[in-house]
Every structure is written in structure tokens, then in C-alpha cells.
Design a protein around this motif. Structure first.
Motif, PDB file in Angstrom:
ATOM      1  N   VAL A  79     -30.846 -31.155  36.681  1.00  0.00           N
ATOM      2  CA  VAL A  79     -29.939 -30.094  37.118  1.00  0.00           C
ATOM      3  C   VAL A  79     -28.543 -30.677  37.272  1.00  0.00           C
ATOM      4  O   VAL A  79     -28.389 -31.780  37.813  1.00  0.00           O
ATOM      5  CB  VAL A  79     -30.423 -29.481  38.456  1.00  0.00           C
ATOM      6  CG1 VAL A  79     -29.382 -28.555  39.053  1.00  0.00           C
ATOM      7  CG2 VAL A  79     -31.740 -28.730  38.258  1.00  0.00           C
ATOM      8  N   ALA A  97     -35.675 -28.292  44.097  1.00  0.00           N
ATOM      9  CA  ALA A  97     -35.734 -29.097  42.874  1.00  0.00           C
ATOM     10  C   ALA A  97     -36.931 -30.046  42.923  1.00  0.00           C
ATOM     11  O   ALA A  97     -37.663 -30.181  41.943  1.00  0.00           O
ATOM     12  CB  ALA A  97     -34.441 -29.883  42.699  1.00  0.00           C
ATOM     13  N   ILE A 105     -30.672 -34.696  40.114  1.00  0.00           N
ATOM     14  CA  ILE A 105     -29.582 -33.737  40.275  1.00  0.00           C
ATOM     15  C   ILE A 105     -28.262 -34.485  40.131  1.00  0.00           C
ATOM     16  O   ILE A 105     -28.011 -35.457  40.856  1.00  0.00           O
ATOM     17  CB  ILE A 105     -29.651 -33.032  41.648  1.00  0.00           C
ATOM     18  CG1 ILE A 105     -30.936 -32.203  41.745  1.00  0.00           C
ATOM     19  CG2 ILE A 105     -28.427 -32.148  41.864  1.00  0.00           C
ATOM     20  CD1 ILE A 105     -31.131 -31.527  43.091  1.00  0.00           C
TER      21      ILE A 105
END
Lengths: 227, 227
Positions: A79, A97, A105
Motif C-alpha cells: 500500500v 493492512a 506500507i
């Protein structure tokens, strides 16, 4: 949550007397194997001041910021967050997540501070497990290009997207691009994306909360993987 | 957001001079057709005090609480919320519910006050479009029984659930049961549910944020409907 902290990064532990005497406190001390000198008993009043919350949990850990992991793990989607400013949203995205199996991330330095109390609290302990990579200025956009060269495909959540999010196949080469709460993704980020996707909305809703939009995308990828 | 308010419930409108002079202000006044006496110009300072936020939008509406709709609409799933206490979570659920096509939200009186500033703000205007039914004490649980007799099927989000949320078919007879942030659903609510479902979680995450869990369920129902 304190039990989630990698021991090598633990610098101190503060407990209220009630918490230390209870089963939770004894379990925690056994699990963390903290040297005795690093454990401090405090009164409820001191704990309330230290934690900055009205209803503290009775335990507070002092942790080296190096405890946050920065190397991506696994072969699931990643992400990229551009300027997600609300600490609650950022913390919730980190927590969701991990649950959705995301590998890492990446975030701009315009995102909320991952070490701010509200982010730390809303991640509920995931902060020390999810790889979090913060990139200054242009580095964020350069990293998108670098990953694209290695075959990563960037899917941007955008109100102008045409293909619904659930019509796109996701795999370990997927990267989700999520933008700022008020303004969405910048023109620069959108120009770099391989595809813009829309989360269909009924009624007169203009947009979804950033953490909700991220959750819907990440869980669609997880759903497809389980099929 | 002020443009979303049903005119018959509007009791007054406060604008900063800057906002009133801008295009947004002129459009709003034209759209709402507020009688002149009900519009008040205020300074930035007064607006900041009235709105209770650091960065107010320049417009504030005084609205009759009766503007909140209480009759379910449409033939899409409904949502039952038991003691969702965080105003940000409640507001986000209301906003996501409209986007996912939910017909109504029923809630216990242990849920956050829907008229509290944080709920109103986080719904981003959906507050006046989504039917919101607040039920006191036992009425909430009695309503579950009443709806089951009419064919509604209650699916509870529960960590003890066995069937994954995306393995269950949803339609207009579906009601989602969502529980409190810290404790999940009560034993009483779980006993009433027709089915308990789990949102699968990777890693060591213990639970999802309540608004995220609700969003994943509601959007799975919306996804199935679009197929």
C-alpha cells in the motif's frame, strides 16, 4: 499491546500497582522478561498523566523508535499512502493492512507521524509488525517508478476511476495508492498509476473515509486470494 | 454539507463574511432559499467558537433534530449497531452505509449520540439521508425478533464466527449485527443472531476497527448485488 513489542527495543515499562498485581501484569512481565530495573510502578494519577488518556490501561511501555520494521515482508500486495493526515485513519489503515495480509506500507512524509500517540493507539500493537516505510519528498514517487520496473502494478483509488474495484484482479504484484482525506490523490500520483479504480457509491455520498476505502480495497485483494 | 439539509428543518444559517462573499456561499444561499432573517454573518473568531473546531468551513447551520429520518427506505440490507460508542466510528458507519446502499441503521441507546458534533461531522451530510432508528433498552432486541418473523436474517460479526463473511449470500433480507469496539456483541445479541460470521485476519491482529468491519460486510453485500 505491550506484549507485542520486540524485547530488544523495549527501554522501560511503567505499571500501575493494580495492573502489576493482576494476572495480566504478571503474564506480561513473564512474557517480556524485562530486567527488574526497567520496571517502574506508578500511581493511577501518574499513569493518567503519562499516557495522556482519561482511561489508561494500567501499563505503558517506553520503546525505541527503531522497533518499527522497514523491510517489506511476504508476497502480498503493498500500500502507498499519500498525505493521509488523520492519525486515527493512519493507525486504522496499518491495523487493517496487517489483517488483510499486506506486505508493507509506504508513505509520504505528509502522512501523520506514526509515532504520535493516536497512531500508536489505533494500530493496537500492529505498529511493530507491519513494515512501514516513510519516504521524503520525491523519493515516494521515485519508489513507485522503481517498483513498476520490477513488475508492480499501481492501482489508484480515485473518484474519477472507471473500473469498479471488484472487477480488477489483484495479486502479489499489486500496489494500492490511497490519497489524502480531503483532496484524494495528487495529479502527480494519479499520473503514475497504472489504473484508476472507483469504489461504487449509492445515494448522494461524495467520498468514503480514507481508512474505509483502503480497507475495502485491501480486503477485496484478500478475498480474491482466498478463492 | 449544509446543502444536504432538508429546508423545512433548517432553523438558521451562520456564515463568515468571506464564505458568504465567495461562490460557495452564494450557491448555498440560492440552493437553500433561506429567509433573509435566518442568515447571520459572523466573524472568523465567532465561527471558530461556534463550530468548536480549529479550521471551520465558514458555514454553520442550526438544524431541527427532527431532520433525522427514522423510516427505513429501499429494499437493501439493514444494520443493527449495539453500543458503538466512538462518535467517529458511528459517523463513519453512517456515511459508509449510505454509500453501500443500506436501507436503515438501528442502534441501541448505548451508541454515541448521533447529534454530537463529531458524529455530525464524520457523516459528511449523510446524517439527514440515512434512516437512523434509536431503540431504548429491550426494544432493540425485541426489534430483532420482530424483523426475524418477517423473514429478516441476522448475520453477526463475531470473532467466534466460523463461516467467512464472503461465503454467505446477502440480499434485502439481510441484517448485519455489529458490536461494541472493545467487547464486540453481547451474549444476548449473539444468541439472537441467525448466523455468526468472521472476517478472516492474517498476522497477529486480534480484531478490526468497528467501522472497518462494518464497511467490509456492507460492501460485500453491495458487491454481491452488483454481480
Amino acid at each position: 499491546m505491550a506484549a507485542e513489542i520486540p524485547t530488544e527495543f523495549l527501554r522501560g515499562l511503567f505499571l500501575t500497582e493494580d495492573f502489576a498485581a493482576g494476572a495480566g501484569g504478571r503474564d506480561l512481565l513473564a512474557k517480556l522478561s524485562v530486567p527488574e530495573g526497567e520496571v517502574t510502578l506508578v500511581t493511577d494519577e501518574v499513569m493518567a498523566r503519562m499516557s495522556g488518556t482519561e482511561h489508561p490501561q494500567g501499563v505503558l511501555a517506553l520503546v525505541d523508535a527503531g522497533a518499527v520494521r522497514t523491510a517489506p515482508s511476504g508476497d502480498f500486495p503493498v500500500v502507498f499512502l499519500e498525505d493521509v493526515q488523520d492519525p486515527g485513519n493512519l493507525g486504522t489503515i496499518i491495523r487493517t493492512a496487517e489483517a488483510a495480509g499486506i506486505s508493507a506500507i509506504y508513505m509520504t512524509n505528509g502522512c501523520a507521524d506514526i509515532l504520535s500517540p493516536k497512531v500508536v493507539r489505533s494500530t493496537m500493537g500492529c505498529l511493530f509488525r507491519m513494515p512501514l516505510i516513510r519516504l521524503e519528498g520525491d523519493d515516494f514517487y521515485a519508489e513507485i517508478g522503481r517498483q513498476q520496473k520490477k513488475g508492480q502494478r499501481f492501482v489508484a483509488a480515485a473518484l474519477g476511476g472507471t473500473r469498479p474495484y471488484d472487477a480488477i484482479p489483484y495479486d502479489e504484484h499489486t500496489a494500492f495508492l490511497i490519497g489524502n482525506e480531503g483532496n484524494g490523490l495528487s495529479a502527480r500520483a494519479l499520473a503514475l498509476a497504472d489504473e484508476e479504480t472507483i469504489i461504487p457509491m449509492e445515494g448522494a455520498v461524495e467520498s468514503l473515509n480514507a481508512a474505509v476505502a483502503a480497507a475495502i480495497l485491501m480486503y477485496e485483494a484478500a478475498r480474491q486470494r482466498r478463492l
